[in-house]
Design an enzyme around this catalytic site. Structure first.
Site, PDB file in Angstrom:
ATOM      1  CE1 TYR A   1     -31.973 -17.241 -16.121  1.00  0.00           C
ATOM      2  CE2 TYR A   1     -33.617 -17.247 -14.375  1.00  0.00           C
ATOM      3  CZ  TYR A   1     -32.749 -16.556 -15.199  1.00  0.00           C
ATOM      4  OH  TYR A   1     -32.661 -15.186 -15.100  1.00  0.00           O
TER       5      TYR A   1
ATOM      6  CB  SER B   1     -33.012 -14.673 -11.316  1.00  0.00           C
ATOM      7  OG  SER B   1     -34.385 -14.794 -11.629  1.00  0.00           O
TER       8      SER B   1
HETATM    9  P1  NAD Z   1     -29.678 -10.585 -22.469  1.00  0.00           P
HETATM   10  O1  NAD Z   1     -29.877 -11.775 -23.336  1.00  0.00           O
HETATM   11  O2  NAD Z   1     -30.209  -9.265 -22.906  1.00  0.00           O
HETATM   12  O3  NAD Z   1     -28.132 -10.374 -22.159  1.00  0.00           O
HETATM   13  C1  NAD Z   1     -27.284 -11.442 -21.846  1.00  0.00           C
HETATM   14  C2  NAD Z   1     -25.852 -11.006 -22.040  1.00  0.00           C
HETATM   15  O4  NAD Z   1     -25.018 -12.124 -21.779  1.00  0.00           O
HETATM   16  C3  NAD Z   1     -25.558 -10.546 -23.471  1.00  0.00           C
HETATM   17  O5  NAD Z   1     -24.618  -9.495 -23.449  1.00  0.00           O
HETATM   18  C4  NAD Z   1     -24.943 -11.796 -24.082  1.00  0.00           C
HETATM   19  O6  NAD Z   1     -24.074 -11.520 -25.178  1.00  0.00           O
HETATM   20  C5  NAD Z   1     -24.169 -12.324 -22.900  1.00  0.00           C
HETATM   21  N1  NAD Z   1     -23.805 -13.732 -23.016  1.00  0.00           N
HETATM   22  C6  NAD Z   1     -24.606 -14.795 -23.263  1.00  0.00           C
HETATM   23  N2  NAD Z   1     -23.871 -15.916 -23.326  1.00  0.00           N
HETATM   24  C7  NAD Z   1     -22.584 -15.552 -23.097  1.00  0.00           C
HETATM   25  C8  NAD Z   1     -21.358 -16.257 -23.054  1.00  0.00           C
HETATM   26  N3  NAD Z   1     -21.287 -17.574 -23.247  1.00  0.00           N
HETATM   27  N4  NAD Z   1     -20.230 -15.550 -22.806  1.00  0.00           N
HETATM   28  C9  NAD Z   1     -20.271 -14.207 -22.631  1.00  0.00           C
HETATM   29  N5  NAD Z   1     -21.397 -13.504 -22.667  1.00  0.00           N
HETATM   30  C10 NAD Z   1     -22.538 -14.169 -22.914  1.00  0.00           C
HETATM   31  O7  NAD Z   1     -30.271 -11.009 -21.044  1.00  0.00           O
HETATM   32  P2  NAD Z   1     -30.599 -10.177 -19.720  1.00  0.00           P
HETATM   33  O8  NAD Z   1     -32.032 -10.320 -19.472  1.00  0.00           O
HETATM   34  O9  NAD Z   1     -29.977  -8.839 -19.757  1.00  0.00           O
HETATM   35  O10 NAD Z   1     -29.858 -11.096 -18.652  1.00  0.00           O
HETATM   36  C11 NAD Z   1     -28.706 -10.699 -17.947  1.00  0.00           C
HETATM   37  C12 NAD Z   1     -28.660 -11.435 -16.621  1.00  0.00           C
HETATM   38  O11 NAD Z   1     -29.787 -11.045 -15.830  1.00  0.00           O
HETATM   39  C13 NAD Z   1     -28.738 -12.947 -16.751  1.00  0.00           C
HETATM   40  O12 NAD Z   1     -27.872 -13.555 -15.813  1.00  0.00           O
HETATM   41  C14 NAD Z   1     -30.182 -13.249 -16.413  1.00  0.00           C
HETATM   42  O13 NAD Z   1     -30.340 -14.532 -15.909  1.00  0.00           O
HETATM   43  C15 NAD Z   1     -30.446 -12.194 -15.371  1.00  0.00           C
HETATM   44  N6  NAD Z   1     -31.864 -11.901 -15.151  1.00  0.00           N
HETATM   45  C16 NAD Z   1     -32.652 -11.425 -16.152  1.00  0.00           C
HETATM   46  C17 NAD Z   1     -33.998 -11.145 -15.891  1.00  0.00           C
HETATM   47  C18 NAD Z   1     -34.909 -10.585 -16.933  1.00  0.00           C
HETATM   48  O14 NAD Z   1     -36.123 -10.510 -16.661  1.00  0.00           O
HETATM   49  N7  NAD Z   1     -34.430 -10.163 -18.093  1.00  0.00           N
HETATM   50  C19 NAD Z   1     -34.516 -11.368 -14.621  1.00  0.00           C
HETATM   51  C20 NAD Z   1     -33.693 -11.883 -13.630  1.00  0.00           C
HETATM   52  C21 NAD Z   1     -32.356 -12.129 -13.898  1.00  0.00           C
END
Ligand code: NAD
Length: 260
Positions: free
Chosen positions: A155, A142
């Protein structure tokens, strides 16, 4: 481009992981999905990707907070595809609160999923990648792996840890055909971020659209969300042979957030 390669994408039942999984399938890779959610919905996603792209798509419900289940996920993908060539550590959760008010259980869970899960995934998959002298590990970190925001202690700590771990893995594999990089997205409109925007909208008494505009204005100069598909295409490039010498990097895709 990735025909015959096999990829695990953790946390790929929603958001960024699902977008990344779709782009790898479009590039010809077999995909192991993972994540939480309704079984019927996940099966529909699995079948949709398989039919649309003519690749093998599996699903394993491993809890990324648990080391033994991560090893089980890698074994399941190895059994299904014969090998795992690419690991995308994407599963992650968020909780916002000040350090004083941060629930200890949430701290432990965020560190377990967002940081330790990445370590266990690497430990499970690296032996076979090193034995074949080819592999790609792509960690979805991130912008918060490189800079901080208030109210995101666990985080930010976990994502900084992921960037550090990425560099260690890159150095340990530098003389091999394995690379390891981190992608550092800015705001992406996924369920993880929708919840934060809804909370802000409620706190400040504005609409979801106004709250979205405000979060972008605060940090993301482009004022547009990054999309899961854009991140997927970057990850596909990192998995390509053109990126063989690209390792140990934390690459921002953030509408200019980190340029400030
Ligand atoms: P999201 O909530 O849409 O997806 C998260 C995914 O992780 C889902 O498929 C969920 O089922 C899975 N998950 C959660 N806990 C779990 C567990 N214990 N075991 C297995 N799977 C699990 O979130 P997202 O925004 O798509 O985030 C995905 C990644 O991207 C994360 O690591 C997040 O930190 C990172 N990220 C997101 C953003 C953003 O703006 N959305 C920005 C930077 C980084």
């Amino acid at each position: 481009m990735l025909k015959g390669k096999s990829v695990i994408v953790t946390g790929s039942t929603s958001g960024i992981g699902l977008g990344v999984a779709r782009r790898f399938a479009a590039a010809g890779a077999n995909v192991m999905l993972n994540g939480l959610g309704d079984a019927a919905e996940i099966e529909a996603i699995r079948q949709d990707i398989e039919v649309k792209h003519g690749v093998k798509v599996g699903y394993d419900g491993a809890d990324i907070a648990k080391a033994d289940q991560i090893h089980g996920l890698v074994q399941a993908a190895t059994d299904l595809f014969g090998q795992v060539d690419i690991l995308i550590n994407n599963a992650g959760i968020q909780h916002t609160a000040s350090i004083v008010e941060f629930p200890v259980a949430k701290w432990d869970l965020i560190l377990a999923i967002n940081l330790s899960g990445v370590f266990h995934g690497m430990q499970a998959v690296l032996p076979q990648m090193l034995a074949r002298d080819w592999g790609r590990i792509i960690n979805i970190a991130s912008v918060h792996g490189l800079v901080a925001s208030k109210n995101k202690a666990a985080y930010v700590a976990a994502k900084h840890g992921v960037v550090g771990l990425t560099k260690v893995a890159a150095l340990e594999t530098a003389k091999t055909g394995v690379t390891c990089n981190a992608i550092c997205p800015g705001w992406v409109l996924t369920p993880l971020v929708e919840k934060q925007i809804q909370d802000r909208a409620k706190e400040t008494g504005v609409s979801f659209e106004d709250a979205s505009r405000r979060v972008l204005e605060e940090k993301q100069p482009s004022k547009q969300f990054v999309t899961p598909e854009q991140l997927g295409d970057l990850a596909v490039f990192l998995a390509s042979d053109s990126a063989a010498q690209l390792t140990g990097q934390a690459i921002g895709m953030d509408g200019g957030w980190l340029a400030q």
